[in-house]
Each structure stands twice: as structure tokens, then as C-alpha cells.
Design a protein around this motif. Structure first.
Motif, PDB file in Angstrom:
ATOM      1  N   PHE A   1      -1.541  14.909   0.404  1.00  0.00           N
ATOM      2  CA  PHE A   1      -2.315  13.870  -0.266  1.00  0.00           C
ATOM      3  C   PHE A   1      -2.610  14.320  -1.693  1.00  0.00           C
ATOM      4  O   PHE A   1      -3.354  15.271  -1.907  1.00  0.00           O
ATOM      5  CB  PHE A   1      -3.617  13.600   0.496  1.00  0.00           C
ATOM      6  CG  PHE A   1      -3.369  13.094   1.896  1.00  0.00           C
ATOM      7  CD1 PHE A   1      -3.239  11.739   2.131  1.00  0.00           C
ATOM      8  CD2 PHE A   1      -3.248  13.975   2.956  1.00  0.00           C
ATOM      9  CE1 PHE A   1      -2.993  11.267   3.416  1.00  0.00           C
ATOM     10  CE2 PHE A   1      -3.009  13.519   4.243  1.00  0.00           C
ATOM     11  CZ  PHE A   1      -2.871  12.156   4.465  1.00  0.00           C
ATOM     12  N   ASN A   2      -2.006  13.644  -2.653  1.00  0.00           N
ATOM     13  CA  ASN A   2      -2.155  14.029  -4.059  1.00  0.00           C
ATOM     14  C   ASN A   2      -3.514  13.649  -4.628  1.00  0.00           C
ATOM     15  O   ASN A   2      -4.065  14.360  -5.455  1.00  0.00           O
ATOM     16  CB  ASN A   2      -1.054  13.397  -4.912  1.00  0.00           C
ATOM     17  CG  ASN A   2       0.315  13.946  -4.562  1.00  0.00           C
ATOM     18  OD1 ASN A   2       0.447  15.116  -4.212  1.00  0.00           O
ATOM     19  ND2 ASN A   2       1.326  13.103  -4.644  1.00  0.00           N
ATOM     20  N   ASP A   3      -4.031  12.536  -4.184  1.00  0.00           N
ATOM     21  CA  ASP A   3      -5.315  12.051  -4.678  1.00  0.00           C
ATOM     22  C   ASP A   3      -6.452  12.819  -4.006  1.00  0.00           C
ATOM     23  O   ASP A   3      -6.479  12.954  -2.778  1.00  0.00           O
ATOM     24  CB  ASP A   3      -5.437  10.551  -4.392  1.00  0.00           C
ATOM     25  CG  ASP A   3      -6.692   9.964  -4.972  1.00  0.00           C
ATOM     26  OD1 ASP A   3      -6.815   9.944  -6.208  1.00  0.00           O
ATOM     27  OD2 ASP A   3      -7.555   9.536  -4.175  1.00  0.00           O
ATOM     28  N   GLU A   4      -7.383  13.312  -4.785  1.00  0.00           N
ATOM     29  CA  GLU A   4      -8.488  14.114  -4.257  1.00  0.00           C
ATOM     30  C   GLU A   4      -9.333  13.327  -3.260  1.00  0.00           C
ATOM     31  O   GLU A   4      -9.791  13.867  -2.248  1.00  0.00           O
ATOM     32  CB  GLU A   4      -9.364  14.630  -5.403  1.00  0.00           C
ATOM     33  CG  GLU A   4     -10.462  15.561  -4.963  1.00  0.00           C
ATOM     34  CD  GLU A   4      -9.945  16.865  -4.351  1.00  0.00           C
ATOM     35  OE1 GLU A   4     -10.595  17.378  -3.427  1.00  0.00           O
ATOM     36  OE2 GLU A   4      -8.895  17.352  -4.790  1.00  0.00           O
ATOM     37  N   LYS A   5      -9.541  12.042  -3.529  1.00  0.00           N
ATOM     38  CA  LYS A   5     -10.336  11.213  -2.625  1.00  0.00           C
ATOM     39  C   LYS A   5      -9.644  11.083  -1.269  1.00  0.00           C
ATOM     40  O   LYS A   5     -10.281  11.220  -0.226  1.00  0.00           O
ATOM     41  CB  LYS A   5     -10.576   9.834  -3.230  1.00  0.00           C
ATOM     42  CG  LYS A   5     -11.506   9.850  -4.440  1.00  0.00           C
ATOM     43  CD  LYS A   5     -11.659   8.486  -5.021  1.00  0.00           C
ATOM     44  CE  LYS A   5     -10.508   8.279  -5.987  1.00  0.00           C
ATOM     45  NZ  LYS A   5     -10.590   7.091  -6.795  1.00  0.00           N
TER      46      LYS A   5
ATOM     47  N   SER B   1       0.831  -1.199   0.000  1.00  0.00           N
ATOM     48  CA  SER B   1       0.000   0.000   0.000  1.00  0.00           C
ATOM     49  C   SER B   1       0.866   1.249   0.000  1.00  0.00           C
ATOM     50  O   SER B   1       2.009   1.238   0.437  1.00  0.00           O
ATOM     51  CB  SER B   1      -0.935   0.002   1.205  1.00  0.00           C
ATOM     52  OG  SER B   1      -0.194   0.047   2.392  1.00  0.00           O
ATOM     53  N   ARG B   2       0.290   2.303  -0.476  1.00  0.00           N
ATOM     54  CA  ARG B   2       0.994   3.579  -0.549  1.00  0.00           C
ATOM     55  C   ARG B   2       1.065   4.215   0.827  1.00  0.00           C
ATOM     56  O   ARG B   2       0.275   3.916   1.710  1.00  0.00           O
ATOM     57  CB  ARG B   2       0.270   4.499  -1.517  1.00  0.00           C
ATOM     58  CG  ARG B   2       0.258   3.936  -2.939  1.00  0.00           C
ATOM     59  CD  ARG B   2      -0.484   4.795  -3.955  1.00  0.00           C
ATOM     60  NE  ARG B   2      -0.483   6.198  -3.666  1.00  0.00           N
ATOM     61  CZ  ARG B   2      -1.607   6.913  -3.465  1.00  0.00           C
ATOM     62  NH1 ARG B   2      -2.779   6.330  -3.511  1.00  0.00           N
ATOM     63  NH2 ARG B   2      -1.558   8.205  -3.239  1.00  0.00           N
ATOM     64  N   ILE B   3       2.006   5.111   1.011  1.00  0.00           N
ATOM     65  CA  ILE B   3       2.203   5.757   2.299  1.00  0.00           C
ATOM     66  C   ILE B   3       0.969   6.545   2.719  1.00  0.00           C
ATOM     67  O   ILE B   3       0.610   6.574   3.901  1.00  0.00           O
ATOM     68  CB  ILE B   3       3.478   6.640   2.293  1.00  0.00           C
ATOM     69  CG1 ILE B   3       3.783   7.165   3.704  1.00  0.00           C
ATOM     70  CG2 ILE B   3       3.325   7.812   1.352  1.00  0.00           C
ATOM     71  CD1 ILE B   3       4.274   6.116   4.639  1.00  0.00           C
ATOM     72  N   GLU B   4       0.277   7.163   1.752  1.00  0.00           N
ATOM     73  CA  GLU B   4      -0.919   7.919   2.084  1.00  0.00           C
ATOM     74  C   GLU B   4      -1.999   7.023   2.684  1.00  0.00           C
ATOM     75  O   GLU B   4      -2.673   7.392   3.636  1.00  0.00           O
ATOM     76  CB  GLU B   4      -1.467   8.649   0.854  1.00  0.00           C
ATOM     77  CG  GLU B   4      -0.593   9.768   0.343  1.00  0.00           C
ATOM     78  CD  GLU B   4       0.431   9.311  -0.684  1.00  0.00           C
ATOM     79  OE1 GLU B   4       0.653   8.072  -0.831  1.00  0.00           O
ATOM     80  OE2 GLU B   4       1.018  10.182  -1.332  1.00  0.00           O
ATOM     81  N   GLU B   5      -2.143   5.828   2.123  1.00  0.00           N
ATOM     82  CA  GLU B   5      -3.124   4.875   2.637  1.00  0.00           C
ATOM     83  C   GLU B   5      -2.752   4.431   4.046  1.00  0.00           C
ATOM     84  O   GLU B   5      -3.623   4.295   4.908  1.00  0.00           O
ATOM     85  CB  GLU B   5      -3.230   3.667   1.717  1.00  0.00           C
ATOM     86  CG  GLU B   5      -3.822   3.975   0.366  1.00  0.00           C
ATOM     87  CD  GLU B   5      -3.731   2.799  -0.590  1.00  0.00           C
ATOM     88  OE1 GLU B   5      -3.201   1.731  -0.218  1.00  0.00           O
ATOM     89  OE2 GLU B   5      -4.188   2.956  -1.732  1.00  0.00           O
TER      90      GLU B   5
END
Length: 74
Positions: A31-35, A2-6
Motif C-alpha cells: 500500500f503506497n498511500d500512508e492512509k 477504484s484502485r486495486i488497493e481500495e
């Protein structure tokens, strides 16, 4: 893997010590992803309001009440 953001979001939901340590330093810009950014904002709002880690259900309810989130994103 999993990615660090997750991993950050998951830890914000499960680990109170982690929250107390890192939340003051986290910014939504990380957090790059809008969600993921939206989820982070809701988690942070919950923690600031109730001073405890939210459950997945609490975050889900908060997200469902947002008018800026489309059904597809939800």
C-alpha cells in the motif's frame, strides 16, 4: 474506477473467504498511500485478534484511538 488497493481493503471488510485466502500474503508495503497502509494495519490487527472480518465501525474506532493519525487524515 477504484484502485486495486481500495478493492483489497473493501474485500478485507466484507469477504471472509477472501481474507482467509489472501491475508497471509499481503504486506503493508503493498500500500503506497500512508492512509491505506494504516487502515490495512488496523484491519489485519483486528482479524488476527478476533479471527473475523471487522466492521467499518470497528476500524473507525481503532483508527480514532491511534495517536499517530492526525485529525485531517482521519
Amino acid at each position: 474506477m477504484s484502485r486495486i488497493e481500495e478493492q483489497i481493503l473493501t474485500s478485507l471488510l466484507k469477504n471472509d473467504d477472501y481474507v482467509r485466502t489472501v491475508l497471509p500474503y499481503l504486506k503493508e508495503d503493498y500500500f503506497n498511500d500512508e492512509k491505506e497502509r494504516t487502515i490495512f494495519k488496523e484491519i489485519k490487527t483486528y482479524i488476527e485478534k478476533y479471527n473475523s472480518c471487522p466492521t467499518k465501525e470497528a476500524v473507525s474506532i481503532a483508527l480514532s484511538n491511534l495517536t499517530t493519525v492526525s485529525e485531517q487524515q482521519f
